[in-house]
Design a protein around this motif. Structure first.
Motif, PDB file in Angstrom:
ATOM      1  N   ASP A 278       0.822  -1.212   0.000  1.00 47.51           N
ATOM      2  CA  ASP A 278       0.000   0.000   0.000  1.00 47.51           C
ATOM      3  C   ASP A 278       0.857   1.262   0.000  1.00 47.51           C
ATOM      4  OD1 ASP A 278      -2.785   0.790  -0.058  1.00 47.51           O
ATOM      5  OD2 ASP A 278      -2.479   1.683   1.922  1.00 47.51           O
ATOM      6  N   GLY A 279       2.167   1.125  -0.167  1.00 47.72           N
ATOM      7  CA  GLY A 279       3.039   2.283  -0.337  1.00 47.72           C
ATOM      8  C   GLY A 279       3.498   2.964   0.930  1.00 47.72           C
ATOM      9  N   VAL A 280       3.337   2.314   2.090  1.00 49.12           N
ATOM     10  CA  VAL A 280       3.679   2.972   3.349  1.00 49.12           C
ATOM     11  C   VAL A 280       5.179   3.262   3.444  1.00 49.12           C
ATOM     12  CG1 VAL A 280       3.831   2.622   5.851  1.00 49.12           C
ATOM     13  CG2 VAL A 280       1.691   2.166   4.650  1.00 49.12           C
ATOM     14  N   VAL A 281       6.026   2.343   2.996  1.00 51.14           N
ATOM     15  CA  VAL A 281       7.474   2.578   3.091  1.00 51.14           C
ATOM     16  C   VAL A 281       7.880   3.754   2.224  1.00 51.14           C
ATOM     17  CG1 VAL A 281       9.742   1.605   2.573  1.00 51.14           C
ATOM     18  CG2 VAL A 281       8.032   0.216   3.740  1.00 51.14           C
TER      19      VAL A 281
ATOM     20  N   TYR B 194     -17.219  -2.251 -13.277  1.00 48.76           N
ATOM     21  CA  TYR B 194     -17.514  -1.681 -11.970  1.00 48.76           C
ATOM     22  C   TYR B 194     -16.630  -0.456 -11.790  1.00 48.76           C
ATOM     23  CZ  TYR B 194     -17.122  -1.042  -6.898  1.00 48.76           C
ATOM     24  OH  TYR B 194     -17.074  -0.502  -5.635  1.00 48.76           O
ATOM     25  N   ARG B 195     -17.250   0.693 -11.532  1.00 49.06           N
ATOM     26  CA  ARG B 195     -16.517   1.941 -11.400  1.00 49.06           C
ATOM     27  C   ARG B 195     -16.770   2.512 -10.015  1.00 49.06           C
ATOM     28  NH1 ARG B 195     -17.624   6.191 -13.985  1.00 49.06           N
ATOM     29  NH2 ARG B 195     -15.576   6.781 -14.785  1.00 49.06           N
ATOM     30  N   ARG B 196     -15.753   3.178  -9.441  1.00 49.25           N
ATOM     31  CA  ARG B 196     -15.951   3.836  -8.160  1.00 49.25           C
ATOM     32  C   ARG B 196     -14.879   4.886  -7.916  1.00 49.25           C
ATOM     33  NH1 ARG B 196     -15.940   1.715  -2.724  1.00 49.25           N
ATOM     34  NH2 ARG B 196     -15.331   3.879  -2.370  1.00 49.25           N
ATOM     35  N   THR B 197     -15.207   5.781  -6.984  1.00 51.67           N
ATOM     36  CA  THR B 197     -14.225   6.759  -6.534  1.00 51.67           C
ATOM     37  C   THR B 197     -13.418   6.150  -5.393  1.00 51.67           C
ATOM     38  OG1 THR B 197     -15.797   7.728  -4.954  1.00 51.67           O
ATOM     39  CG2 THR B 197     -15.680   8.712  -7.160  1.00 51.67           C
ATOM     40  N   VAL B 198     -12.194   6.604  -5.260  1.00 51.30           N
ATOM     41  CA  VAL B 198     -11.283   6.109  -4.226  1.00 51.30           C
ATOM     42  C   VAL B 198     -10.512   7.299  -3.671  1.00 51.30           C
ATOM     43  CG1 VAL B 198      -9.442   4.477  -3.691  1.00 51.30           C
ATOM     44  CG2 VAL B 198     -10.979   4.005  -5.595  1.00 51.30           C
ATOM     45  N   THR B 199     -10.316   7.311  -2.367  1.00 51.15           N
ATOM     46  CA  THR B 199      -9.474   8.333  -1.750  1.00 51.15           C
ATOM     47  C   THR B 199      -8.084   7.747  -1.545  1.00 51.15           C
ATOM     48  OG1 THR B 199     -11.363   9.344  -0.605  1.00 51.15           O
ATOM     49  CG2 THR B 199      -9.162   9.853   0.220  1.00 51.15           C
ATOM     50  N   LEU B 200      -7.097   8.336  -2.214  1.00 52.55           N
ATOM     51  CA  LEU B 200      -5.722   7.864  -2.155  1.00 52.55           C
ATOM     52  C   LEU B 200      -4.849   8.881  -1.407  1.00 52.55           C
ATOM     53  CD1 LEU B 200      -5.427   6.471  -5.796  1.00 52.55           C
ATOM     54  CD2 LEU B 200      -5.901   5.207  -3.690  1.00 52.55           C
ATOM     55  N   PRO B 201      -3.610   8.543  -1.090  1.00 52.98           N
ATOM     56  CA  PRO B 201      -2.777   9.451  -0.274  1.00 52.98           C
ATOM     57  C   PRO B 201      -2.644  10.860  -0.824  1.00 52.98           C
ATOM     58  CG  PRO B 201      -1.776   7.286  -0.368  1.00 52.98           C
ATOM     59  CD  PRO B 201      -2.941   7.247  -1.301  1.00 52.98           C
ATOM     60  N   HIS B 202      -2.631  11.021  -2.160  1.00 54.47           N
ATOM     61  CA  HIS B 202      -2.425  12.348  -2.739  1.00 54.47           C
ATOM     62  C   HIS B 202      -3.693  12.941  -3.343  1.00 54.47           C
ATOM     63  CE1 HIS B 202       1.682  10.511  -2.824  1.00 54.47           C
ATOM     64  NE2 HIS B 202       1.971  11.685  -2.307  1.00 54.47           N
ATOM     65  N   GLY B 203      -4.840  12.358  -3.075  1.00 55.00           N
ATOM     66  CA  GLY B 203      -6.073  12.925  -3.605  1.00 55.00           C
ATOM     67  C   GLY B 203      -7.049  11.868  -4.083  1.00 55.00           C
TER      68      GLY B 203
ATOM     69  N   PRO C 202       0.854   2.952  -7.619  1.00 50.73           N
ATOM     70  CA  PRO C 202       1.016   1.655  -6.951  1.00 50.73           C
ATOM     71  C   PRO C 202      -0.027   1.401  -5.875  1.00 50.73           C
ATOM     72  CG  PRO C 202       2.786   3.174  -6.340  1.00 50.73           C
ATOM     73  CD  PRO C 202       2.051   3.793  -7.483  1.00 50.73           C
ATOM     74  N   VAL C 203      -0.444   2.467  -5.167  1.00 45.86           N
ATOM     75  CA  VAL C 203      -1.477   2.301  -4.144  1.00 45.86           C
ATOM     76  C   VAL C 203      -2.806   1.944  -4.804  1.00 45.86           C
ATOM     77  CG1 VAL C 203      -2.655   3.387  -2.209  1.00 45.86           C
ATOM     78  CG2 VAL C 203      -0.273   3.962  -2.685  1.00 45.86           C
ATOM     79  N   ALA C 204      -3.127   2.605  -5.911  1.00 51.21           N
ATOM     80  CA  ALA C 204      -4.380   2.326  -6.618  1.00 51.21           C
ATOM     81  C   ALA C 204      -4.418   0.880  -7.089  1.00 51.21           C
ATOM     82  CB  ALA C 204      -4.537   3.276  -7.800  1.00 51.21           C
ATOM     83  N   ILE C 205      -3.319   0.404  -7.663  1.00 47.64           N
ATOM     84  CA  ILE C 205      -3.274  -0.976  -8.139  1.00 47.64           C
ATOM     85  C   ILE C 205      -3.407  -1.946  -6.969  1.00 47.64           C
ATOM     86  CG2 ILE C 205      -1.761  -2.712  -9.167  1.00 47.64           C
ATOM     87  CD1 ILE C 205      -0.669  -0.527 -11.001  1.00 47.64           C
ATOM     88  N   SER C 206      -2.697  -1.665  -5.883  1.00 45.74           N
ATOM     89  CA  SER C 206      -2.759  -2.531  -4.706  1.00 45.74           C
ATOM     90  C   SER C 206      -4.187  -2.630  -4.172  1.00 45.74           C
ATOM     91  CB  SER C 206      -1.821  -1.993  -3.620  1.00 45.74           C
ATOM     92  OG  SER C 206      -1.958  -2.731  -2.421  1.00 45.74           O
TER      93      SER C 206
END
Length: 504
Positions: A94-97, A237-246, A272-276
């Protein structure tokens, strides 16, 4: 520890089921491959097996250009275990590192940096930083091959601290410079997404282990879709997602051999977060053969498994959202739950301009819902209290529903809140935490299906009967639900389960 004989058997058979479990490095060529690589298997004396691509890269090997081992499904181990290494791997994915460093990883897990480094290296053959570096390399390849971004922007979007480290890593991992990779690729441009704002648009293929049953997987997500946040459009299937940068928008559709993903991102660093999160949502790193083999050992469940192999557990891109929606949906119909959730989205969601559909907002944050007014919570007072209490606990970090959470601790924290019982806690464990053994025994659909099979449908006797399905009871639940006629069991537009293409 890897069993060299078993690994060699998988390589000789070019068995794609083992892609993601390990990689094969050839000392004479300096190349590492996935087990299913179509190239002629090398002699065993020239092979070294590594538990991860990062470990092979750390050993000085570069990725095979033919089989692209960096693009294989992830190891199913990290999604079925609750130990420290598995939790760390889910956070690294999820990109934490990249965002917080190894120190941030250790803070989230509650262990020292030294403990995490030691345990991750012992099992994966590479440090958390090396694993994150391998992920950055994969992100860079996708951006080089699928966008027209200048390579300097690709470097920063991939998480590299400098152009030099970007160039060196790409050359080391793929045996090509970024410019050479770009010259070999067919690229697409970014597209506009609203007045004065730009979306970065990408298309990505998400691999998985066959088979993949899509009717209840996509059907569940479509049937429970909250207007404004989710929709089913043009077979996706489509949806909105809240990611670290927007905010972002994702569109997912099943295809032959992969899941197609169209992504609209505000910041390419979120790729990478979106794909994960898309992979987690669709449970794409599961090992369907292991699950189906075990569940088929029950004579009553075996016919269901044989008729529909490869069922997955529909999860979520946001554990807090899922937990809140489960409380909203307590003891009411799917349609009513969607209506209540849509009211909250309309009142408190952050606006999004959808360039290709009818999505309008992201789901509200827990802290916002904790302060929601009564007129936006058209439900009994007791459920309002439960919803607000849970929202406040999520906002304060008292309840952790992320994929890296400690499953037992989260269950206990949820059950300690007023108005939350086993149905909600197990639903969160199954769809937010990813516990493969979560069992929503009190669910009406599960009870009806078990009764139809001649099994106990409540209480201790029901739990005892379900033990035969451990450690895959969450997948057994998918088969039980699919025996009913609810719309979650079929793709939109189907009259009944299985009338359209249902597996890929």
């Amino acid at each position: 520890m890897l069993d060299s004989q078993a690994c060699m058997t998988a390589v000789r058979a070019r068995d794609a089921r083992f892609d993601g479990w390990f990689v094969t490095a050839v000392r004479t060529t300096g190349i590492y491959c996935r087990p299913s690589c179509p190239a002629t298997p090398p002699k065993p004396r020239n092979i070294t097996f590594f538990p991860s691509a990062a470990a092979a890269q750390a050993g000085g090997y570069r990725a095979c250009k033919r089989c692209r081992p960096d693009a294989s499904p992830g190891s199913p181990e990290w999604n079925v275990r609750a130990d420290l290494v598995a939790r760390a791997m889910r956070l690294i994915g999820d990109g934490v590192v990249d965002r917080e460093g190894v120190a941030g990883l250790s803070r989230r897990l509650g262990y020292s940096t030294r403990q995490i480094e030691r345990q991750v290296r012992a099992e994966l053959g590479a440090s958390p930083l090396s694993l994150a570096r391998a992920q950055r390399a994969q992100t860079a390849r996708v951006l080089i091959e699928t966008t027209t971004l200048p390579l300097t922007e690709v470097a920063h979007a991939s998480g590299f601290g400098s152009i030099r480290s970007f160039n060196d890593t790409v050359r080391e991992v793929f045996a090509m410079t970024p410019r050479e990779m770009r010259a070999r690729s067919t690229v697409s441009a970014s597209v506009s997404g609203g007045p004065g704002r730009a979306w970065h648009y990408l298309q990505v293929r998400l691999p998985f282990r066959r088979p993949l049953r899509v009717d209840n997987l996509f059907g569940h997500l479509a049937a429970t879709a909250v207007p404004g946040v989710e929709e089913w459009r043009d077979g996706a299937y489509r949806r909105t997602v809240t990611l670290p940068h927007g905010p972002a928008i994702v569109a997912l559709h099943p295809d032959d051999g992969y899941v197609g993903a169209r992504l609209w991102l505000r910041d390419l660093g979120d790729l990478p977060v979106a794909i994960s999160r898309c992979r987690w949502l669709l449970d794409l790193d599961a090992d369907p053969e292991a699950v189906d083999t075990h569940l088929s050992g029950d004579d009553r469940l075996a016919p269901m498994v044989a008729a529909a192999p490869g069922r997955r557990v529909p999860r979520t891109v946001d554990g807090a959202e899922l937990a809140l929606r489960l409380v909203i949906g307590q003891q009411i119909s799917t349609r009513a739950a969607r209506t209540h959730a849509a009211r909250l989205v309309a009142a408190y969601g952050s606006r999004v301009a959808d360039p290709a559909g009818a999505l309008t907002a992201t789901f509200p944050e827990p802290g916002t819902i904790a302060g929601a007014t009564d007129d936006t919570l058209a439900m009994p007072q007791s459920r309002r209290t439960t919803l607000r209490t849970l929202a406040a606990a999520l906002a304060d970090g008292e309840v952790d529903v992320s994929p890296s959470a400690d499953w037992g601790r989260t269950r206990a924290a949820l059950l300690a809140l007023p108005g939350i019982g086993p149905w909600t806690a197990e639903g969160v464990a199954m769809r937010a935490l990813g516990d493969p053994d979560a069992f929503v025994g009190s669910d009406l659909g599960v009870r009806q299906a078990m009764a139809a099979l001649g099994l106990p449908d409540r209480g201790a006797s029901q739990t005892q009967a379900s033990l035969a399905w451990r450690p895959w009871r969450a997948y057994a639940v998918q088969h039980l639900w699919a025996s009913g006629s609810h719309e979650i069991n079929r793709l939109p537009g189907e009259d009944s389960p299985g009338t359209a293409r249902s597996d890929v």
